[in-house]
Design a protein around this motif. Sequence first.
Motif, PDB file in Angstrom:
ATOM      1  N   UNK A   5      -5.467  12.406  15.112  1.00  0.00           N
ATOM      2  CA  UNK A   5      -6.434  11.950  16.108  1.00  0.00           C
ATOM      3  C   UNK A   5      -5.781  11.972  17.485  1.00  0.00           C
ATOM      4  N   UNK A   6      -6.578  11.984  18.539  1.00  0.00           N
ATOM      5  CA  UNK A   6      -5.995  11.803  19.878  1.00  0.00           C
ATOM      6  C   UNK A   6      -5.310  10.428  19.956  1.00  0.00           C
ATOM      7  N   UNK A   7      -4.256  10.356  20.736  1.00  0.00           N
ATOM      8  CA  UNK A   7      -3.478   9.121  20.812  1.00  0.00           C
ATOM      9  C   UNK A   7      -4.338   7.925  21.195  1.00  0.00           C
ATOM     10  N   UNK A   8      -5.206   8.080  22.183  1.00  0.00           N
ATOM     11  CA  UNK A   8      -6.036   6.957  22.624  1.00  0.00           C
ATOM     12  C   UNK A   8      -6.916   6.440  21.498  1.00  0.00           C
ATOM     13  N   UNK A   9      -7.429   7.343  20.663  1.00  0.00           N
ATOM     14  CA  UNK A   9      -8.287   6.936  19.564  1.00  0.00           C
ATOM     15  C   UNK A   9      -7.487   6.234  18.467  1.00  0.00           C
ATOM     16  N   UNK A  10      -6.310   6.776  18.194  1.00  0.00           N
ATOM     17  CA  UNK A  10      -5.441   6.163  17.192  1.00  0.00           C
ATOM     18  C   UNK A  10      -5.057   4.734  17.590  1.00  0.00           C
ATOM     19  N   UNK A  11      -4.658   4.561  18.848  1.00  0.00           N
ATOM     20  CA  UNK A  11      -4.260   3.224  19.314  1.00  0.00           C
ATOM     21  C   UNK A  11      -5.446   2.268  19.397  1.00  0.00           C
ATOM     22  N   UNK A  12      -6.595   2.784  19.763  1.00  0.00           N
ATOM     23  CA  UNK A  12      -7.791   1.939  19.808  1.00  0.00           C
ATOM     24  C   UNK A  12      -8.162   1.463  18.400  1.00  0.00           C
ATOM     25  N   UNK A  13      -8.171   2.393  17.446  1.00  0.00           N
ATOM     26  CA  UNK A  13      -8.494   2.025  16.063  1.00  0.00           C
ATOM     27  C   UNK A  13      -7.456   1.044  15.510  1.00  0.00           C
ATOM     28  N   UNK A  14      -6.196   1.264  15.850  1.00  0.00           N
ATOM     29  CA  UNK A  14      -5.135   0.370  15.371  1.00  0.00           C
ATOM     30  C   UNK A  14      -5.293  -1.024  15.966  1.00  0.00           C
ATOM     31  N   UNK A  15      -5.649  -1.108  17.226  1.00  0.00           N
ATOM     32  CA  UNK A  15      -5.859  -2.408  17.862  1.00  0.00           C
ATOM     33  C   UNK A  15      -7.037  -3.137  17.222  1.00  0.00           C
ATOM     34  N   UNK A  16      -8.093  -2.395  16.933  1.00  0.00           N
ATOM     35  CA  UNK A  16      -9.240  -3.002  16.248  1.00  0.00           C
ATOM     36  C   UNK A  16      -8.859  -3.473  14.848  1.00  0.00           C
ATOM     37  N   UNK A  17      -8.016  -2.708  14.162  1.00  0.00           N
ATOM     38  CA  UNK A  17      -7.551  -3.121  12.829  1.00  0.00           C
ATOM     39  C   UNK A  17      -6.727  -4.397  12.928  1.00  0.00           C
ATOM     40  N   UNK A  18      -5.844  -4.469  13.934  1.00  0.00           N
ATOM     41  CA  UNK A  18      -5.041  -5.678  14.131  1.00  0.00           C
ATOM     42  C   UNK A  18      -5.947  -6.894  14.339  1.00  0.00           C
ATOM     43  N   UNK A  19      -6.925  -6.736  15.221  1.00  0.00           N
ATOM     44  CA  UNK A  19      -7.830  -7.852  15.499  1.00  0.00           C
ATOM     45  C   UNK A  19      -8.626  -8.235  14.259  1.00  0.00           C
ATOM     46  N   UNK A  20      -9.100  -7.238  13.522  1.00  0.00           N
ATOM     47  CA  UNK A  20      -9.919  -7.521  12.331  1.00  0.00           C
ATOM     48  C   UNK A  20      -9.110  -8.259  11.269  1.00  0.00           C
ATOM     49  N   UNK A  21      -7.899  -7.805  11.017  1.00  0.00           N
ATOM     50  CA  UNK A  21      -7.060  -8.454   9.999  1.00  0.00           C
ATOM     51  C   UNK A  21      -6.713  -9.874  10.431  1.00  0.00           C
ATOM     52  N   UNK A  22      -6.251 -10.033  11.657  1.00  0.00           N
ATOM     53  CA  UNK A  22      -5.828 -11.341  12.147  1.00  0.00           C
ATOM     54  C   UNK A  22      -6.985 -12.332  12.169  1.00  0.00           C
ATOM     55  N   UNK A  23      -8.112 -11.910  12.700  1.00  0.00           N
ATOM     56  CA  UNK A  23      -9.257 -12.814  12.803  1.00  0.00           C
ATOM     57  C   UNK A  23      -9.873 -13.120  11.439  1.00  0.00           C
ATOM     58  N   UNK A  24      -9.850 -12.158  10.524  1.00  0.00           N
ATOM     59  CA  UNK A  24     -10.356 -12.412   9.176  1.00  0.00           C
ATOM     60  C   UNK A  24      -9.487 -13.444   8.464  1.00  0.00           C
ATOM     61  N   UNK A  25      -8.173 -13.306   8.593  1.00  0.00           N
ATOM     62  CA  UNK A  25      -7.273 -14.283   7.992  1.00  0.00           C
ATOM     63  C   UNK A  25      -7.473 -15.668   8.607  1.00  0.00           C
ATOM     64  N   UNK A  26      -7.649 -15.715   9.916  1.00  0.00           N
ATOM     65  CA  UNK A  26      -7.884 -16.990  10.590  1.00  0.00           C
ATOM     66  C   UNK A  26      -9.180 -17.629  10.098  1.00  0.00           C
ATOM     67  N   UNK A  27     -10.234 -16.816  10.017  1.00  0.00           N
ATOM     68  CA  UNK A  27     -11.522 -17.350   9.554  1.00  0.00           C
ATOM     69  C   UNK A  27     -11.427 -17.851   8.121  1.00  0.00           C
ATOM     70  N   UNK A  28     -10.737 -17.098   7.267  1.00  0.00           N
ATOM     71  CA  UNK A  28     -10.575 -17.530   5.864  1.00  0.00           C
ATOM     72  C   UNK A  28      -9.793 -18.836   5.793  1.00  0.00           C
ATOM     73  N   UNK A  29      -8.747 -18.932   6.599  1.00  0.00           N
ATOM     74  CA  UNK A  29      -7.913 -20.147   6.566  1.00  0.00           C
ATOM     75  C   UNK A  29      -8.680 -21.368   7.067  1.00  0.00           C
ATOM     76  N   UNK A  30      -9.502 -21.184   8.092  1.00  0.00           N
ATOM     77  CA  UNK A  30     -10.241 -22.342   8.591  1.00  0.00           C
ATOM     78  C   UNK A  30     -11.332 -22.775   7.613  1.00  0.00           C
ATOM     79  N   UNK A  31     -11.865 -21.860   6.843  1.00  0.00           N
ATOM     80  CA  UNK A  31     -12.870 -22.233   5.843  1.00  0.00           C
ATOM     81  C   UNK A  31     -12.231 -22.908   4.637  1.00  0.00           C
ATOM     82  N   UNK A  32     -10.995 -22.532   4.326  1.00  0.00           N
ATOM     83  CA  UNK A  32     -10.303 -23.110   3.164  1.00  0.00           C
ATOM     84  C   UNK A  32      -9.644 -24.446   3.479  1.00  0.00           C
ATOM     85  N   UNK A  33      -9.429 -24.708   4.763  1.00  0.00           N
ATOM     86  CA  UNK A  33      -8.770 -25.944   5.181  1.00  0.00           C
ATOM     87  C   UNK A  33      -9.675 -27.135   4.880  1.00  0.00           C
ATOM     88  N   UNK A  34      -9.097 -28.192   4.272  1.00  0.00           N
ATOM     89  CA  UNK A  34      -9.921 -29.364   3.942  1.00  0.00           C
ATOM     90  C   UNK A  34     -10.381 -30.120   5.158  1.00  0.00           C
TER      91      UNK A  34
END
Length: 125
Positions: free
Chosen positions: A96-125
């Motif tokens: 892929x073009x570099x800009x697209x690769x880095x954009x997709x990677x940044x979106x993946x970082x945000x998706x993974x991090x925010x999904x883990x955060x959301x899961x943790x806040x729902x599991x927290x008592x």
Amino acid sequence: MRLRVGELRRPPPRDWVVRFAFGAGVSALAGVVSVLAGPRAGGLFLAFPAILLASVTLIAKEDGVRQAGQELWGAAFGALGLIGFAVVVTTTVAVWPLWLSLTAATLAWAAVSLTLYAAATRLRP
């Protein structure tokens, strides 16, 4: 959550110096390891969040252990998101073009991090 710039003045200058010195020390150690054992070994040390340990220690002292624990969870979620970033870049940068690769990677970082955060806040008592 709101950004309060005035809060940056709250920690005493000594705390900022400790954070800077610790980060600089770990970076210098990474440089020495790179020279002695090669760039791959040195890169592992650069991946170490140098400022985290000093910051968490100061947070525990100033705001309590509970707040420091929350900071550590946030750092862990962000680090796991960086693994997602690395996987996406590794698999796409050659096709892929570099800009697209880095954009997709940044979106993946945000998706993974925010999904883990959301899961943790729902599991927290």
